[in-house]
Design a protein around this motif. Sequence first.
Motif, short mmCIF file in Angstrom:
data_model
loop_
_atom_site.label_atom_id
_atom_site.label_comp_id
_atom_site.label_asym_id
_atom_site.label_seq_id
_atom_site.Cartn_x
_atom_site.Cartn_y
_atom_site.Cartn_z
N VAL A 166 0.84 -1.20 0.00
CA VAL A 166 0.00 0.00 0.00
C VAL A 166 0.88 1.25 0.00
CG1 VAL A 166 -1.76 1.29 1.27
CG2 VAL A 166 -1.88 -1.20 1.17
N ALA A 167 1.93 1.24 0.83
CA ALA A 167 2.86 2.37 0.87
C ALA A 167 3.60 2.52 -0.46
CB ALA A 167 3.86 2.18 2.01
N LYS A 168 3.99 1.40 -1.06
CA LYS A 168 4.70 1.44 -2.34
C LYS A 168 3.82 2.07 -3.41
CE LYS A 168 8.13 -0.16 -3.35
NZ LYS A 168 9.47 0.45 -3.50
N SER A 169 2.56 1.66 -3.49
CA SER A 169 1.63 2.21 -4.49
C SER A 169 1.37 3.69 -4.23
CB SER A 169 0.31 1.43 -4.46
OG SER A 169 -0.61 1.98 -5.37
N ALA A 170 1.24 4.07 -2.94
CA ALA A 170 1.00 5.48 -2.62
C ALA A 170 2.18 6.33 -3.06
CB ALA A 170 0.76 5.63 -1.11
N TYR A 171 3.43 5.86 -2.82
CA TYR A 171 4.62 6.61 -3.23
C TYR A 171 4.68 6.73 -4.75
CZ TYR A 171 9.50 7.66 -4.22
OH TYR A 171 10.65 8.20 -4.72
N ASN A 172 4.48 5.59 -5.44
CA ASN A 172 4.59 5.61 -6.90
C ASN A 172 3.57 6.55 -7.54
OD1 ASN A 172 6.61 3.75 -6.58
ND2 ASN A 172 5.44 2.01 -7.36
N SER A 173 2.33 6.50 -7.04
CA SER A 173 1.23 7.24 -7.68
C SER A 173 1.04 8.64 -7.11
CB SER A 173 -0.08 6.45 -7.54
OG SER A 173 -0.40 6.29 -6.17
N GLY A 174 1.79 9.01 -6.04
CA GLY A 174 1.60 10.31 -5.42
C GLY A 174 0.22 10.44 -4.81
N SER A 175 -0.24 9.38 -4.13
CA SER A 175 -1.59 9.33 -3.59
C SER A 175 -1.57 9.30 -2.07
CB SER A 175 -2.33 8.09 -4.11
OG SER A 175 -2.31 8.03 -5.50
N LYS A 176 -2.75 9.41 -1.50
CA LYS A 176 -2.96 9.24 -0.07
C LYS A 176 -3.77 7.96 0.13
CE LYS A 176 -4.94 11.47 4.05
NZ LYS A 176 -5.65 12.66 4.54
N LEU A 177 -3.11 6.91 0.62
CA LEU A 177 -3.76 5.60 0.78
C LEU A 177 -3.68 5.18 2.25
CD1 LEU A 177 -2.36 3.68 -2.33
CD2 LEU A 177 -4.41 5.10 -2.17
N VAL A 178 -4.73 4.53 2.71
CA VAL A 178 -4.80 4.05 4.10
C VAL A 178 -4.57 2.55 4.11
CG1 VAL A 178 -6.22 3.84 6.17
CG2 VAL A 178 -6.43 5.87 4.71
N LYS A 222 3.98 14.72 -4.02
CA LYS A 222 4.72 14.34 -5.23
C LYS A 222 3.92 14.63 -6.49
CE LYS A 222 6.72 10.33 -5.23
NZ LYS A 222 8.05 10.76 -5.67
N ALA A 223 2.61 14.83 -6.35
CA ALA A 223 1.76 15.10 -7.51
C ALA A 223 1.45 16.59 -7.64
CB ALA A 223 0.47 14.29 -7.42
N VAL A 227 5.28 13.13 -10.05
CA VAL A 227 4.42 12.13 -10.69
C VAL A 227 3.72 12.76 -11.88
CG1 VAL A 227 2.49 10.55 -10.38
CG2 VAL A 227 4.07 10.97 -8.48
N MET A 228 3.98 12.21 -13.07
CA MET A 228 3.42 12.79 -14.31
C MET A 228 2.17 12.06 -14.80
SD MET A 228 6.97 13.40 -16.40
CE MET A 228 6.14 14.28 -17.71
N HIS A 229 2.09 10.75 -14.56
CA HIS A 229 0.96 9.97 -15.08
C HIS A 229 0.84 8.68 -14.28
CE1 HIS A 229 -1.85 8.21 -17.95
NE2 HIS A 229 -1.10 7.11 -17.96
N THR A 230 -0.41 8.24 -14.02
CA THR A 230 -0.66 6.96 -13.34
C THR A 230 -1.78 6.22 -14.06
OG1 THR A 230 -2.29 7.88 -11.81
CG2 THR A 230 0.01 7.90 -11.09
N ALA A 231 -1.79 4.88 -13.90
CA ALA A 231 -2.85 4.07 -14.52
C ALA A 231 -2.88 2.71 -13.84
CB ALA A 231 -2.61 3.91 -16.02
N ALA A 246 3.15 4.08 -12.85
CA ALA A 246 3.35 5.49 -12.50
C ALA A 246 4.60 5.99 -13.22
CB ALA A 246 3.50 5.66 -11.00
N ILE A 247 4.46 7.12 -13.93
CA ILE A 247 5.58 7.72 -14.66
C ILE A 247 6.08 8.92 -13.86
CG2 ILE A 247 6.30 8.87 -16.78
CD1 ILE A 247 4.18 7.27 -18.26
N HIS A 248 7.41 8.97 -13.59
CA HIS A 248 8.02 10.05 -12.81
C HIS A 248 8.97 10.86 -13.69
CE1 HIS A 248 7.44 8.08 -8.56
NE2 HIS A 248 6.33 8.12 -9.28
N ARG A 249 9.08 12.14 -13.38
CA ARG A 249 10.08 12.98 -14.02
C ARG A 249 11.37 12.90 -13.20
NH1 ARG A 249 9.14 17.46 -15.73
NH2 ARG A 249 6.85 17.58 -15.64
N PRO A 250 12.52 13.40 -13.72
CA PRO A 250 13.77 13.37 -12.96
C PRO A 250 13.62 14.06 -11.61
CG PRO A 250 14.20 13.95 -15.23
CD PRO A 250 12.71 13.94 -15.09
N HIS A 251 14.23 13.49 -10.58
CA HIS A 251 14.14 14.06 -9.24
C HIS A 251 15.00 15.31 -9.12
CE1 HIS A 251 11.95 10.70 -7.36
NE2 HIS A 251 12.60 9.95 -8.23
N SER A 252 14.46 16.31 -8.47
CA SER A 252 15.23 17.51 -8.13
C SER A 252 15.41 17.55 -6.61
CB SER A 252 14.49 18.77 -8.60
OG SER A 252 14.36 18.77 -10.01
#
Length: 882
Positions: free
Chosen positions: A22-34, A47-48, A71-75, A146-152
């Motif tokens: 659940v934490a992994k998906s929340a990080y990847n998608s920039g979401s708030k998951l319980v 992140k979004a 986070v640029m795109h999720t699906a 989840a698609i991410h841009r380069p980290h700053s």
Amino acid sequence: MNNKGFHLSVSAVSKAKNHSVVAKSAYNSGSKLVDEQSGVVHDYTSKAKDKILNLVDSDGTKYTQVIKKNVMHTALITPTLAGDLAVTREGFWNDIERIETRKNAQLGTEIDVMFPDGITADQRIVLAERYAQTLSDRYNVLVDVAIHRPHSHEKHVGEVEVVELTSRNFHAHILLSSREIVADVEGYALSARKNWLQWSTEERLSKGLNGRGDELKYQRTLWADMANELLPKNKTISEKSYRELGINRLPKMKLGKSLYKDILKGNRSVIHEYNETIDEINAYIEKNGLVIEYDDKGRIDLESNEQEVNGVTIHYKKRKPFARIELSNIRFVDPAVELEPAIPKSNSQTHSDAANDHALDELLAISADFVSQKKMVRSALFSTIDALHEELAHQSKQIITIDKNIKSTQRFTEEVGQDFSDPRQKMIELARQISTKEQSEALKTALVLVEEFRQDDTLQTGRAVTSLEKQLSQIDKIVLNNKAMLEKLIPLNNEVIADYKGLKATLKPFAAKLNKLATGFKALDEIDIEKSDLSLQWDQAFADLQEIDITNNMDTYHKFAAFADLDVERFKYLEKEREALSTLKAVEIDADADTRLTALAADVKAFKTTNNEDIKQLKQQINTSQKTYQRLSPFYEQRIALLDQSEAVIVQDDDLYDEIISTKTTQLNADRLEDWRSRTMALQYQLNKAHEQAKLKKEAERAREEALIRRRETLKQRRQQASLKRQRINETKAYRDRFDNLVVRVRNRVNTLDFKAVDAPIEVINAAEAVAAQAFIFTTLKHTDSFTTLQKSLRDTDAKKIATQVQKAATTLWQQLERLPDNQDKVEVLTKINERFEHVPAITIDGATLTQTVTDHLQKTKNAIQAHEQAQTRRYSSPRPF
């Protein structure tokens, strides 16, 4: 070939590593998951969103800078065969967390990919989703993309500034579920099958998939092929290494998060220096047109073994596609000159020793000055340390697994009944000769020394380097000894595991049959309850027929009452046989045990069939009797009413009176009753007309009146007897209803104690629940006095029966607890059961209450654990070698 544009890594999301999918998906998608299991809220919504920094330049001028959202795109991608599924990210991954109950369960698989240079923003979405859809259809799983841009990053060295480590590292996180997802009437369902990564090689091949290593190869090749379809020809990428492509370049080490942190802190690292050295070597190779000769006894399997399975051609290789590169084990040759034969190593040299003088001379010849030579030596030392560290880490994992199996041999014996003491002792003796922890610490010290050489090369004297090389040589000898011991130890370990698994495999179908048989015994319990209920129904139905004079045939009563009887002795024998078979260990399961189990199953089936036939006949008779009573009781009541109202008239006609009295209830109908009423009315008319003659017949009438009184007394007595019988039946029924209600309330009360929350075998849970339930029932019966005399008698009989059942249930519980291994898990189980027994009525069994007995078990278990630990302490009086 744009090989720099290829990166694909695969990692498992596992409970063994304290991961949360659940934490992994929340990080990847920039979401708030319980996380519903732990209650933790994972909030990565920042992140979004774009981040605005307020900065100050060197002149003191304030300005702002925007860090674009990561986070640029999720699906969510589902298999094509499953159709359109209503899936939410939070709901699905919580379902995965809920279904994966094992403490080392794999929750999912994450594939990280980098988009090569030349892919546009829209093409990234198309490429990532197309790749995810292919894997989803191949493994029939849900894929979270989840698609991410380069980290700053914010760099806090001197003035605060924003640092973008790379501007081209657009990447995607592709998270695959651990279970297959299929369409269901409620939306979707998860399969009971294992993770697709954990399938056996045989199962993989049967489904048209590749072997383990080659399936990863397939995923890497698939990404490269799909990306190349979108790239221009001058920017195509390849999943192959320099070595597989025949490119004379040495690969550099992965930078990783540690180097990023070093850069942000303004520091350098040994890995950074190593990569700079590799750049210099690669430049030298290119400048002089040299060819790299690898002397690591490795190989590259460029050919693929093909097999035909179910009409599908699949690829399968058992060997790794390439070997590890050690900087100290390579040399460079001029391709125009014939290759020199390899210099054989002396007995004093080791497989990872940097004393390959010829290769080292070639390396040192690259540098023209002393400083560069020292840098080359440090890189060679670092390469050797890294190789030894990897080998020790591998050996450490092996010995940890073996040590775990050694500790589990006692549990293996308890589970399957085979004695593993001899191989266990041999494994312990071999394991004592393996040393990994001390050598790993020595390598850390050596790495620190190389870092000191890098920071201050005046410390890098020939003596210091020679001393370090001798130390590494000694560690290498220990590594080789470890390897030799492991070559003896691993077959022993595998033999023990194979024997254990083989016996478990033998036990599994036998246990499955026993579990299936439990359903049959549950049906027998239900039959017993149903027969008891039908017995009461038959008593009532027969009493009703007696009341309206349909039957008084006791032979008929006993014939059908016998159908309600249960062969208790036979039932006890079947239960005893099942208990005996349940206690068998795997080594005791043979053809005779299988024969006994088969015979028991047949006996249970026959017993069930016979009793079901009894129930069928008894139900049919009760139904017939009840319908007869409903049909004829109104006619009977009308006849009684006619006799009560007009008996004085009816008795004037002996034939009419005898006909009304002697006619069977089964012969009554509306026409006959109407005829009797008509005849009675006619007789009444005749009596009125003959009133004048009444005096002459007074004496005769008196006689008839006396006879009528006697008959009435007889009828009254019969009614009183029937009323008394109905009262007894009603009292019995009222008591049984009250008892059944008590059982239901007790079951609900036991459920609130939540014994199933205790992490213990189901036999322990069932036995504890049975003891608690019988204790509640027994205590309630003993303290309830609001009964009639008959009900008190029934209460006392049930109390004696429940007392016996309490004793039996408690004995079963103590036996189940004794079977648990004496460890902390058993202490936890006893503690939690005792907490629940504190809410159970305090009944005394064998001179002690439930909580006292459990406390005694708890103390005995703790004493056993303490004794075991003391024995272990005496056994290992000196520090263990691992």
